[in-house]
Motif scaffolding. Structure first.
Motif, mmCIF file in Angstrom:
data_model
loop_
_atom_site.group_PDB
_atom_site.id
_atom_site.type_symbol
_atom_site.label_atom_id
_atom_site.label_comp_id
_atom_site.label_asym_id
_atom_site.label_seq_id
_atom_site.Cartn_x
_atom_site.Cartn_y
_atom_site.Cartn_z
ATOM 1 N N HIS A 138 42.926 38.223 38.060
ATOM 2 C CA HIS A 138 43.063 38.160 39.559
ATOM 3 C C HIS A 138 41.959 38.345 40.298
ATOM 4 C CE1 HIS A 138 47.604 38.390 39.104
ATOM 5 N NE2 HIS A 138 47.311 39.134 38.120
ATOM 6 N N PRO A 139 41.573 37.574 41.248
ATOM 7 C CA PRO A 139 40.303 37.588 42.013
ATOM 8 C C PRO A 139 40.417 38.823 42.640
ATOM 9 C CG PRO A 139 41.230 35.475 41.972
ATOM 10 C CD PRO A 139 42.056 36.125 41.398
ATOM 11 N N LEU A 140 41.357 39.218 43.453
ATOM 12 C CA LEU A 140 41.456 40.232 44.296
ATOM 13 C C LEU A 140 42.685 41.113 43.970
ATOM 14 C CD1 LEU A 140 41.141 38.317 47.667
ATOM 15 C CD2 LEU A 140 39.472 39.457 46.600
ATOM 16 N N LEU A 141 42.467 42.293 44.198
ATOM 17 C CA LEU A 141 43.687 43.363 43.938
ATOM 18 C C LEU A 141 44.851 43.046 44.517
ATOM 19 C CD1 LEU A 141 44.403 46.297 42.825
ATOM 20 C CD2 LEU A 141 43.473 47.130 44.743
ATOM 21 N N GLU A 142 44.841 42.563 45.829
ATOM 22 C CA GLU A 142 45.912 42.010 46.512
ATOM 23 C C GLU A 142 46.904 41.265 45.787
ATOM 24 O OE1 GLU A 142 43.313 43.856 49.172
ATOM 25 O OE2 GLU A 142 43.000 42.364 47.765
ATOM 26 N N ASP A 143 46.187 40.409 45.008
ATOM 27 C CA ASP A 143 47.019 39.426 44.326
ATOM 28 C C ASP A 143 48.036 40.144 43.228
ATOM 29 O OD1 ASP A 143 45.791 37.249 45.455
ATOM 30 O OD2 ASP A 143 44.272 37.288 44.093
ATOM 31 N N ALA A 144 47.483 41.309 42.778
ATOM 32 C CA ALA A 144 48.413 41.703 41.713
ATOM 33 C C ALA A 144 49.200 43.142 42.432
ATOM 34 C CB ALA A 144 47.424 42.533 40.657
ATOM 35 N N THR A 145 49.057 43.271 43.794
ATOM 36 C CA THR A 145 49.972 44.629 44.404
ATOM 37 C C THR A 145 51.112 44.758 43.746
ATOM 38 O OG1 THR A 145 48.244 44.557 46.230
ATOM 39 C CG2 THR A 145 50.626 45.521 46.580
ATOM 40 N N ALA A 146 52.006 43.296 44.208
ATOM 41 C CA ALA A 146 53.576 43.563 43.872
ATOM 42 C C ALA A 146 53.666 43.777 42.027
ATOM 43 C CB ALA A 146 54.211 42.246 44.063
ATOM 44 N N LEU A 147 52.785 43.200 41.402
ATOM 45 C CA LEU A 147 52.831 43.564 40.176
ATOM 46 C C LEU A 147 52.863 45.098 39.688
ATOM 47 C CD1 LEU A 147 50.851 40.682 38.676
ATOM 48 C CD2 LEU A 147 53.161 40.986 38.224
ATOM 49 N N ILE A 148 52.029 45.741 40.299
ATOM 50 C CA ILE A 148 51.587 47.162 39.775
ATOM 51 C C ILE A 148 52.738 47.984 40.350
ATOM 52 C CG2 ILE A 148 50.037 49.098 40.343
ATOM 53 C CD1 ILE A 148 47.785 47.070 40.411
ATOM 54 N N THR A 149 53.090 47.785 41.732
ATOM 55 C CA THR A 149 53.983 48.564 42.512
ATOM 56 C C THR A 149 55.254 48.297 41.759
ATOM 57 O OG1 THR A 149 52.872 48.088 44.841
ATOM 58 C CG2 THR A 149 55.165 48.968 44.796
ATOM 59 N N LYS A 150 55.768 47.261 41.333
ATOM 60 C CA LYS A 150 57.180 47.199 40.516
ATOM 61 C C LYS A 150 57.047 47.857 39.178
ATOM 62 C CE LYS A 150 59.899 43.901 37.984
ATOM 63 N NZ LYS A 150 59.863 44.484 36.792
ATOM 64 N N ALA A 151 55.874 47.758 38.437
ATOM 65 C CA ALA A 151 55.836 48.377 37.186
ATOM 66 C C ALA A 151 55.587 49.880 37.192
ATOM 67 C CB ALA A 151 54.813 47.608 36.332
ATOM 68 N N GLU A 152 54.910 50.478 38.340
ATOM 69 C CA GLU A 152 54.634 51.936 38.233
ATOM 70 C C GLU A 152 55.320 52.639 39.357
ATOM 71 O OE1 GLU A 152 52.688 52.775 35.907
ATOM 72 O OE2 GLU A 152 51.769 50.978 35.211
ATOM 73 N N ARG A 153 56.239 51.974 39.617
ATOM 74 C CA ARG A 153 57.130 53.010 40.561
ATOM 75 C C ARG A 153 57.751 54.188 39.829
ATOM 76 N NH1 ARG A 153 60.263 48.809 38.362
ATOM 77 N NH2 ARG A 153 62.588 49.493 37.746
#
Length: 213
Positions: A140-155
């Motif tokens: 992902h070029p930018l962290l913002e592109d993966a924000t939803a992925l991380i938030t969902k997995a690491e909730r």
């Protein structure tokens, strides 16, 4: 205590009452082929089992293992986030991998490929099938592109990495490598309290994002 600057990448993880998992998987992180130096940093979240004893024994056998801990007296709404922050502060590496002892590397090129990417964030995925283990990464070029992925997995519920059915499309990843200048922004996405409606939106966003990527 911090490492020297010649360590190009560091793997950081937090553990809590996971002595058995450390026995089974920690050496898989410590013995990876890598073109350079790297360190594995484990932060013990005040475990009450044999975690500290296992880490002491492993540390004596591996020069690239660094361990630290959270005191039991610590009062913090997100111990996981605090533990990862402490772990990151123990390294000066320009790239940091946030990993889990429950999701060990499944490829000998795991660490090298996470290090070689020029993207701001890289996510590692694996899937066990009858024919063997399939490993992949997504940049992902930018962290913002993966924000939803991380938030969902690491909730905070801790259920984000359960199961393997359509693992990639559902956003369940094994580890995430982030450039150091954005690592604290990534840690803020961990262990968040996510309500049912927000979780539903995250699930839909992640599924469609990966389905057509």
């Amino acid at each position: 205590m911090t490492e020297t600057d010649d360590n190009k990448i560091a793997v950081v993880m937090a553990v809590n009452d996971q002595a058995q998992e450390l026995e089974e998987h920690l050496e898989k992180f410590l013995n990876l082929p890598f073109n350079g130096h790297y360190r594995v940093i484990v932060v013990d979240e005040a475990s009450t089992d044999d975690t500290s004893d296992v880490l002491k024994r492993m540390k004596a056998a591996h020069d690239n293992l660094y361990t630290t801990f959270l005191p039991r007296s610590v009062r913090n709404p997100s111990k996981t986030r605090l533990a990862l922050t402490i772990g990151v502060k123990a390294t000066t590496s320009p790239r940091v991998v946030l990993a889990s002892i429950n999701r060990p590397p499944t490829s000998v090129s795991w660490l090298q490929e996470l290090s070689d990417s020029t993207a701001e964030i890289v996510m590692a995925y694996s899937n066990r099938k009858k024919s063997g283990i399939i490993w992949r990464k997504q940049e992902h070029p930018l962290l913002e592109d993966a924000t939803a992925l991380i938030t969902k997995a690491e909730r905070r519920s801790g259920r984000g990495h359960c199961g393997h059915w359509m693992k990639y499309h559902r956003g369940m990843y094994d580890a995430v490598a982030v450039n150091r200048e954005r690592i604290y922004d990534a840690i803020k996405l961990f262990d968040k309290a996510v309500g049912p409606w927000q979780l539903t939106r995250l699930r839909l966003h992640v599924f469609w994002q990966n389905l057509f990527n």
